[in-house]
Design a protein around this motif. Structure first.
Motif, PDB file in Angstrom:
ATOM      1  N   UNK A  63       0.833  -1.204   0.000  1.00 51.09           N
ATOM      2  CA  UNK A  63       0.000   0.000   0.000  1.00 51.09           C
ATOM      3  C   UNK A  63       0.865   1.252   0.000  1.00 51.09           C
ATOM      4  N   UNK A  64       2.044   1.152   0.630  1.00 57.07           N
ATOM      5  CA  UNK A  64       2.971   2.290   0.725  1.00 57.07           C
ATOM      6  C   UNK A  64       4.341   1.841   0.195  1.00 57.07           C
ATOM      7  N   UNK A  65       4.467   1.676  -1.106  1.00 59.18           N
ATOM      8  CA  UNK A  65       5.686   1.083  -1.677  1.00 59.18           C
ATOM      9  C   UNK A  65       6.963   1.883  -1.460  1.00 59.18           C
ATOM     10  N   UNK A  66       6.857   3.184  -1.199  1.00 58.75           N
ATOM     11  CA  UNK A  66       8.065   3.995  -0.978  1.00 58.75           C
ATOM     12  C   UNK A  66       8.447   4.081   0.496  1.00 58.75           C
ATOM     13  N   UNK A  67       7.700   3.422   1.358  1.00 62.53           N
ATOM     14  CA  UNK A  67       7.972   3.508   2.800  1.00 62.53           C
ATOM     15  C   UNK A  67       9.212   2.703   3.176  1.00 62.53           C
ATOM     16  N   UNK A  68       9.963   3.217   4.127  1.00 58.27           N
ATOM     17  CA  UNK A  68      11.077   2.474   4.718  1.00 58.27           C
ATOM     18  C   UNK A  68      10.578   1.781   5.985  1.00 58.27           C
ATOM     19  N   UNK A  69      11.194   0.655   6.307  1.00 64.94           N
ATOM     20  CA  UNK A  69      10.784  -0.135   7.471  1.00 64.94           C
ATOM     21  C   UNK A  69      11.845  -0.034   8.566  1.00 64.94           C
ATOM     22  N   UNK A  70      11.422   0.421   9.744  1.00 64.92           N
ATOM     23  CA  UNK A  70      12.304   0.529  10.907  1.00 64.92           C
ATOM     24  C   UNK A  70      11.910  -0.546  11.916  1.00 64.92           C
ATOM     25  N   UNK A  71      12.878  -1.326  12.355  1.00 62.72           N
ATOM     26  CA  UNK A  71      12.582  -2.479  13.217  1.00 62.72           C
ATOM     27  C   UNK A  71      13.521  -2.503  14.421  1.00 62.72           C
ATOM     28  N   UNK A  72      12.932  -2.735  15.592  1.00 61.56           N
ATOM     29  CA  UNK A  72      13.736  -2.966  16.795  1.00 61.56           C
ATOM     30  C   UNK A  72      14.162  -4.437  16.809  1.00 61.56           C
ATOM     31  N   UNK A  73      15.429  -4.738  17.165  1.00 61.97           N
ATOM     32  CA  UNK A  73      15.910  -6.130  17.091  1.00 61.97           C
ATOM     33  C   UNK A  73      15.337  -7.076  18.135  1.00 61.97           C
ATOM     34  N   UNK A  74      14.423  -6.622  18.980  1.00 61.98           N
ATOM     35  CA  UNK A  74      13.683  -7.551  19.836  1.00 61.98           C
ATOM     36  C   UNK A  74      12.600  -8.280  19.038  1.00 61.98           C
ATOM     37  N   UNK A  77      16.675   4.139  15.977  1.00 65.44           N
ATOM     38  CA  UNK A  77      15.528   4.275  15.081  1.00 65.44           C
ATOM     39  C   UNK A  77      15.087   5.733  14.969  1.00 65.44           C
ATOM     40  N   UNK A  78      15.154   6.461  16.074  1.00 66.77           N
ATOM     41  CA  UNK A  78      14.833   7.886  16.028  1.00 66.77           C
ATOM     42  C   UNK A  78      15.786   8.630  15.103  1.00 66.77           C
ATOM     43  N   UNK A  79      17.051   8.311  15.199  1.00 66.63           N
ATOM     44  CA  UNK A  79      18.050   8.946  14.336  1.00 66.63           C
ATOM     45  C   UNK A  79      17.791   8.602  12.873  1.00 66.63           C
ATOM     46  N   UNK A  80      17.493   7.335  12.602  1.00 62.07           N
ATOM     47  CA  UNK A  80      17.234   6.901  11.227  1.00 62.07           C
ATOM     48  C   UNK A  80      16.003   7.580  10.652  1.00 62.07           C
ATOM     49  N   UNK A  81      14.993   7.807  11.498  1.00 65.82           N
ATOM     50  CA  UNK A  81      13.769   8.450  11.027  1.00 65.82           C
ATOM     51  C   UNK A  81      14.058   9.829  10.458  1.00 65.82           C
ATOM     52  N   UNK A  82      15.030  10.507  11.036  1.00 61.71           N
ATOM     53  CA  UNK A  82      15.394  11.830  10.543  1.00 61.71           C
ATOM     54  C   UNK A  82      16.333  11.801   9.360  1.00 61.71           C
ATOM     55  N   UNK A  87      13.005   8.849   2.945  1.00 59.21           N
ATOM     56  CA  UNK A  87      11.608   8.430   2.786  1.00 59.21           C
ATOM     57  C   UNK A  87      10.671   9.332   3.586  1.00 59.21           C
ATOM     58  N   UNK A  88       9.520   9.680   2.969  1.00 62.10           N
ATOM     59  CA  UNK A  88       8.558  10.511   3.690  1.00 62.10           C
ATOM     60  C   UNK A  88       7.539   9.685   4.463  1.00 62.10           C
ATOM     61  N   UNK A  89       7.553   8.351   4.261  1.00 59.48           N
ATOM     62  CA  UNK A  89       6.686   7.445   5.009  1.00 59.48           C
ATOM     63  C   UNK A  89       7.522   6.340   5.626  1.00 59.48           C
ATOM     64  N   UNK A  90       7.287   6.061   6.907  1.00 54.21           N
ATOM     65  CA  UNK A  90       8.073   5.069   7.629  1.00 54.21           C
ATOM     66  C   UNK A  90       7.143   4.107   8.357  1.00 54.21           C
ATOM     67  N   UNK A  91       7.393   2.817   8.185  1.00 59.12           N
ATOM     68  CA  UNK A  91       6.679   1.767   8.913  1.00 59.12           C
ATOM     69  C   UNK A  91       7.554   1.379  10.105  1.00 59.12           C
ATOM     70  N   UNK A  92       7.009   1.486  11.305  1.00 60.14           N
ATOM     71  CA  UNK A  92       7.818   1.355  12.519  1.00 60.14           C
ATOM     72  C   UNK A  92       7.384   0.140  13.331  1.00 60.14           C
ATOM     73  N   UNK A  93       8.310  -0.794  13.518  1.00 59.32           N
ATOM     74  CA  UNK A  93       8.041  -2.002  14.302  1.00 59.32           C
ATOM     75  C   UNK A  93       8.714  -1.877  15.667  1.00 59.32           C
ATOM     76  N   UNK A  94       8.097  -1.072  16.498  1.00 54.12           N
ATOM     77  CA  UNK A  94       8.452  -0.998  17.916  1.00 54.12           C
ATOM     78  C   UNK A  94       7.256  -0.366  18.617  1.00 54.12           C
ATOM     79  N   UNK A  95       7.350  -0.182  19.929  1.00 51.44           N
ATOM     80  CA  UNK A  95       6.235   0.378  20.690  1.00 51.44           C
ATOM     81  C   UNK A  95       5.832   1.738  20.129  1.00 51.44           C
ATOM     82  N   UNK A  96       4.523   1.949  19.950  1.00 49.59           N
ATOM     83  CA  UNK A  96       4.057   3.173  19.314  1.00 49.59           C
ATOM     84  C   UNK A  96       4.291   4.423  20.156  1.00 49.59           C
ATOM     85  N   UNK A  97       4.702   4.259  21.403  1.00 45.15           N
ATOM     86  CA  UNK A  97       5.050   5.419  22.219  1.00 45.15           C
ATOM     87  C   UNK A  97       6.151   6.257  21.599  1.00 45.15           C
TER      88      UNK A  97
END
Length: 344
Positions: free
Chosen positions: A219-230, A248-253, A257-267
């Motif tokens: 659905x978001x083909x240009x999105x980058x995926x950020x994942x915590x190694x847990x 992951x915070x550093x990578x987000x900046x 990519x203007x869209x990021x899929x984040x696999x860690x706590x949504x906090x």
């Protein structure tokens, strides 16, 4: 390890992890002002983890406190002149702050806020496990009790785990790792070290699924995926960036990519959005739909931190962290190794 027993233990703790009642806007404003004044009255500073609610993170910023990962939270507390540290997170974070600042009073909104990794690594069972493998260097994740840390040779956070294990591997050391098996597997694959893994997992990160992320990518083909190694290996394998919360915070900046899929706590979205207001952040899908998942991308124990409980702790001096002096001395040894380990 008995994984069935561990699951029952986590469920028993989850049954007590009731979220705070919803507050009206007026009630929330009044409580925020009350906590601000109580922090001043008690010479206290608020130190919050990235996974706590946006309300608590914002309050930490407004009062000269701190938002960060578990290690940086403890470091900030040790440096800050306040005599009372209010640690909004989970219990092992408060214990780490107390170990590094034994002369200070450490309060938490609630001591019931724990961690599936912590409760799934009983100190006595872990000590026996270590005794059965005396030829291994014991490396434990920060998400453990003070007693487990005291049994270790090294304590690490996810931000330096790779470097520490790689260094030990180069010295020819065999590693006994606890408690997160997914993070341990990631480190093992990345470093090639010989590692014996404790069978523990984070209930938040274990629920992310590679298929769900790949479906979202369609659905978001240009999105980058950020994942915590847990997260499980299959999830790590689809990541563009794998790293700790701060990484992951550093990578987000830094990522274009203007869209990021984040696999860690949504906090973590509070700081990510604050630092990158023009980017879109999407939660990575979890194993369940709605109420069928245990965490739904948010730690239920982190959710126990609230303004009401924080005010009560400051007024009454309740939910204070106490650790025996001898245990502090023993746990400080592997923690100090972590603090002294050179950064990249």
């Amino acid at each position: 390890m008995n994984s069935v027993y561990d699951q029952l233990l986590v469920r028993e703790h989850l049954s007590r992890a009731t979220p705070s009642a919803n507050l009206s806007e007026l009630e929330e404003t009044a409580l925020r002002e009350q906590v601000k004044q109580l922090l001043v009255d008690h010479n206290a500073v608020l130190i919050a983890h990235y996974y706590t609610s946006p309300v608590i993170q914002a309050l930490a910023e407004e009062t000269g406190g701190f938002i960060g990962d578990s290690l940086e939270m403890a470091r900030f507390g040790a440096r800050h002149p306040a005599q009372t540290l209010v640690v909004a997170g989970v219990r092992f974070m408060g214990e780490t702050a107390k170990i590094l600042s034994p002369e200070k009073r450490v309060l938490m909104p609630t001591l019931e806020a724990t961690c599936s990794l912590d409760i799934g690594c009983d100190a006595d069972e872990f000590s026996q496990f270590c005794d059965e493998h005396p030829e291994h260097t014991v490396v434990v994740y920060a998400n453990t009790s003070a007693a487990v840390k005291a049994r270790a040779d090294w304590v690490v956070t996810s931000s330096i785990a790779l470097q520490v294990v790689s260094s030990l591997h180069e010295q020819g050391k065999k590693i006994l790792w606890a408690p997160d098996k997914h993070l341990g597997d990631y480190i093992c694959r990345e470093t090639g070290a010989e590692m014996l893994l404790w069978d523990g997992a984070c209930i938040v990160h274990e629920e992310f699924k590679a298929k769900g992320i790949l479906d979202l990518k369609k659905v978001h083909p240009t999105a980058a995926v950020l994942v915590h190694p847990e997260s499980p290996a299959s999830v790590v394998d689809v990541a563009d960036v794998t790293g700790s919360t701060s990484q992951l915070l550093k990578a987000a900046g830094e990522l274009p990519n203007d869209t990021l899929i984040v696999a860690t706590d949504r906090g973590i979205f509070y700081k990510m959005q604050q630092e990158n207001p023009n980017k879109i952040f999407l939660e990575a899908p979890t194993a369940g739909q709605g109420a069928s998942c245990r965490s739904c991308a948010h730690c239920p124990w982190m959710g126990m931190n609230s303004l009401e409980r924080m005010a009560s702790s400051l007024k009454e001096g309740s939910d204070e962290i106490h650790i025996a002096p001898e245990l502090i001395q023993n746990a400080l040894i592997p923690l100090q190794k972590m603090l002294d380990f050179p950064k990249d």
